[in-house]
Design an enzyme around this catalytic site. Sequence first.
Site, mmCIF file in Angstrom:
data_model
loop_
_atom_site.group_PDB
_atom_site.id
_atom_site.type_symbol
_atom_site.label_atom_id
_atom_site.label_comp_id
_atom_site.label_asym_id
_atom_site.label_seq_id
_atom_site.Cartn_x
_atom_site.Cartn_y
_atom_site.Cartn_z
ATOM 1 C CB SER A 167 34.649 54.696 38.555
ATOM 2 O OG SER A 167 34.736 53.166 39.050
ATOM 3 C CB THR A 192 38.226 37.614 39.489
ATOM 4 O OG1 THR A 192 39.051 38.532 39.097
ATOM 5 C CG2 THR A 192 37.270 36.909 37.695
ATOM 6 C CE1 TYR A 215 31.073 51.816 36.217
ATOM 7 C CE2 TYR A 215 31.478 49.877 37.516
ATOM 8 C CZ TYR A 215 31.640 51.457 37.383
ATOM 9 O OH TYR A 215 32.842 52.395 37.117
ATOM 10 N N GLY A 231 33.357 57.439 41.567
ATOM 11 C CA GLY A 231 34.298 57.100 41.743
ATOM 12 C C GLY A 231 34.345 55.951 43.418
#
Length: 894
Positions: free
Chosen positions: A103, A164, A197, A344
Site C-alpha cells: 500500500s 470478497t 480503509y 504497506g
Amino acid sequence: MTTTQPRRPRAARRAVAVLAAGAAIAAAAAVPAPARAEPAPAGCTDRTATLRALERMTGTHGVTGAAVRVDDPACGTWTAGSGVADRRTGRPMSADLRVRIASVTKTFTAVTVLQLAREGWISLDAPVERYLPGLLDRGGYDGRKITVRSLLRHTSGLPDYMDTFPNSDGYRFRHFEPGELIDRALALPPPAPGWHYATTNYIIAGLIAEKASGHSLEDEVRRRIIRPLRLRDTYWPGDRTRIRGPHARGYLREERDGTVRWEDFTEMNTTVAWAGGALVSSPRDLNAFFGALMGGRLLPPAMLAQMKQTVPADPDRIWDGAAYGLGLIGTPLRCGGTWWGHAGGLESYITVSGVGPSGRRVTIDFNENPSSKEAFDDQMKLVETAFCDGAAAPGTAPTAALAAAPASAKSGTSGTSGTGGLARFYDQRLNWKECTLNDGDEIGRELDKAGAACADVTVPLDYRRPEGRTITVAISRLKASDRAHRIGTMILNGGGPGPALDMPPYMRSVMGKAGPRYDLVGMDPRSLGRSAAVDCRGPSGTWIKSAGESRRSFDRSAAFAKDLADRCARTNAGVLPHISTRNIARDMDIVRGALGERKVSYNGASYGTYLGSVYATMFPGRLDRVVLDSSVDPTRFGPRLLAGTEGANDRALGAWAEWAAERDATYGLGGARAEVLDTVRGLVTAAARTPLAVGRWRVDDTTLPLVLFNHLDTDEDQARAILAESVRVFAKAAAGEGVQPTKELDEELTFLLTGAESVYGSGQTAIICGDADTPRDPESYWRDIERNRAASPLFAPLTRNVNPCAFWPVRPAERPTEVGGRLPALMVAATGDTRTTYPANQALHGLLRGSRMVTLDADVHAPYQRGYPNTCVSETVNGYLLTGRLPKRDFTCA
C-alpha cells in the site's frame, strides 16, 4: 535479428491493507542472525536502541528478516539488517534489497492524481461520475456523490473488494482488471459511515488518472516520479509473479499441530492491488521518494498542505495515533513532531516509510508479516525508534540534502520539446531534398522514384551534454497519397539492427489500403546507414561466427571477435559510448518532434520491436497505432540474444531437410530427412578438416553453419531452394570437385568473408554491445558451448559463441530499459520463428498491457513485414492500421 542485410499486479492475511494486527499465534522464535549495521557518522550518536528494536523483531518475535535504512540531513545514511532474506540459503537480510511495498503504492498514485489536479486535468472536489460516468451506479452507490478527494482520503463510503476473498488462493496467481475489482466491491454492503480503509478507492483513483491523462497509470507514475527521481529499484511488475533483481524472499508463517512452518510467498500476481499496492521498490528508493515529496520536489506547498489535511484513522486498520490525509499518513512522535509517510502489508512483506520533522527519512522492511499483536506493537516501536534514535550532536553540519535523489540511468525527456536543453533539436526545421547521393546510390534512386524525400535530423551525440557535439540522423518520408484520409505519420524499422531509410516504398506495398493513408518515415538508426555510420573496417559484414567443431575453431572465432572489437576501439572510440537503443529511441522522439507530430504510429519487426517497446517505455503517450512483428524478449536483448534459439533452428533445419528430400532428384542431398541432415553434418565436419573451396572462397566450420542459419528464417519454397542449391555446391566442393558459387551464395560469402559491408556489422555490433554487458572471459563461452553441443551440435556453437562484446572497449553507459506498461499494440508472432522465438514473443506480450497477439503457425521470421503469403495476418494488421481497432482477443491464423 539478421546476420546479413535484411531482404524485416490485511496484514497477516490481506493483500493490500496498510498494516493490521493479525490473530495471535503462539510460535517458537527462530534464532536470528544478529543485527548488522554501519557505524554512526562522525558527530552523530549511535543507533543502539534501533539495533535492539530490530533484533527484538527477529529474535523475540521470530520474524524472518528485518532491515532499516535512515537518510538524515545531518548524519548521512545508515543501514542495518537482522535475520535472513532467504530461509533456504541463509542469505542475510539487508536494506538494499527490493521488496513488494504493497500500500505504499497509494502515495505514488495520490501524488500522480494531485499533479494532474495542479495541472487542471482533475478537480479534487469533482464527483467520480464526471470522469468515469456510470461506474458507480449500483448496489446503493452513487458516483455523483463520491469525490476524488474522498477516494484519496478513504472517506468515500466504498467497501474494500479484498473482503470478497476468503484467502489468498483467490487472487495470488490471477490477473485482475480494475473493473472486475470494482464490481466485487459494489457487490458488498456499505461500511459504517466515516473513515474506512479500502483499496477500492485507489483502483478508482488510478482509473481517473488514466482518463484525465490519456496514458496508463503505470506510464504516468514512471514519467512523473520514478524517472525524475531516478528510482532504479521501483517498478510496476504487471503480471510478472517474480521480483526482478536482488530482493528479499517473502514468507508466510503458519502453525499447525504445534509446529511452525514458513511458506515461501514471494511470487504472486499483484494486479489484484494495482494502483493501491502493486509496486516493487527498495528502502533507498522510498527514502528518496518521500524526501522529494516532503521537500517540495513533487508538489507545490499548497498542494502538499492539502495532502496533509487529515482525518482520524481507525487504529484497527492502521495504528494508534495515525491520521490519514490524501494518500499520506501522519503519526506523532514521542521525540516531538509528526512523521509523514505510508505503510504497506502483504501476506509476506511489510514496509513502513516516511519523513520526520528534521527531514530524516526512514524505511523499514520485513519479509514476514508479524503474527501477533505484541509483534505488531513492537514493529511500530521500531519505526518510532528509528526516527528518534541517533540524533545529531549540536553543531553537526548537514551531509545529505532532504530531497537528494540517487543516481540511475537517465530516461527520455518528459516534454515534447524544450526539456533538458533539447528545445533546439525538437524545434529544428528540416531541409527536405532528393534522396540520391551519387550514381551508385541504388537506395536513393528507388526512394526518389517512389516520390519520397530525405532529410538529416540533428541530434546530440551525448544526451547528457546536449550543448556538445551533434550528429545527424537520416530519414526518408513517403507522404500519404490519400491526403484527404490521411491518418498520420508512421515510423518504420525492419530489424537487424540495420538501416531503415529504404523501407517506405516497400512497406506501402505491404500495407494494402492503409499504405496510402500514412506518411511513411524510414530512419537509419545512429551508427548505421547514413546516420553517423560506425565502420570499424572489419573483415566481415557480420559480428557472428560459429565456434565450429573444435577448440581450435573456437579460438579462431574468438580471435575474429577480439579483432573486430580492437578495430572499433581504434576507429570509433569517441562515438561508441553513445551508441545504444535508448539513444536511438531519443533520436526517434526528436524526429517525431521535428516532424511536428504530437503522436506517431510505429511499425517494427524483430529488433524493431525492441526499439519500439523501449521508445514506448521511455516516451509514454507518444505512439498511436503500433505493430510489433516477431518480437524480442526485452529482458534478453543484448550480446547473447541468440542463445536459446537452437531448438527452433534445429526444427527448422529438419523441416527444410524433409523438403529437400522430397526433391532429391533436383538437389541430390538424400532421399530422406535423416539422409539430408547427415549430408549437412558431414559437410560441416569436412569444412573443419579442410576449408571447402568454392570458387575464390574458402569456407570453414566457423562460416558454414552461419550460411545454414541465415536461410532458416522462412519456410517459403524460394528460400528453401536457395539453401538447397548452396548445400549442393558445398557437397560438390567436399567431394573435391571444382565448383563455383551460385549468384546468391557468392553475394552471401562476399558479405560474410570480406569487409565490403563491414559498416553494417560494425554499426549492428555497436548497438548490441552498447545496450547490455556480457561476460568478458572467453572460457565461459567455451564451457557454455560444450554444455549444449550434444543437444544441438550444429547451432549451439553459433548461438552461444563468444562475440566482440566480450572484448568491447566501453561498457554500456546505461542500464537496459525495463520495458512494460500499457501499450495496446498489435503483435504478430510465428510458432516456428528461429530468430525471435515464440516464447520471446509471449514474453513481450505479457509485459505490454492491452496488447493483442496474432499467432501464425509457420516457420517464419517477421511474417507481416516480409509479405509472407498469409491473408489472415495481412488483413488483420492492415485492418487495424486502417481503423485503429485491435482484435477483441488473441487468436491464431491458420
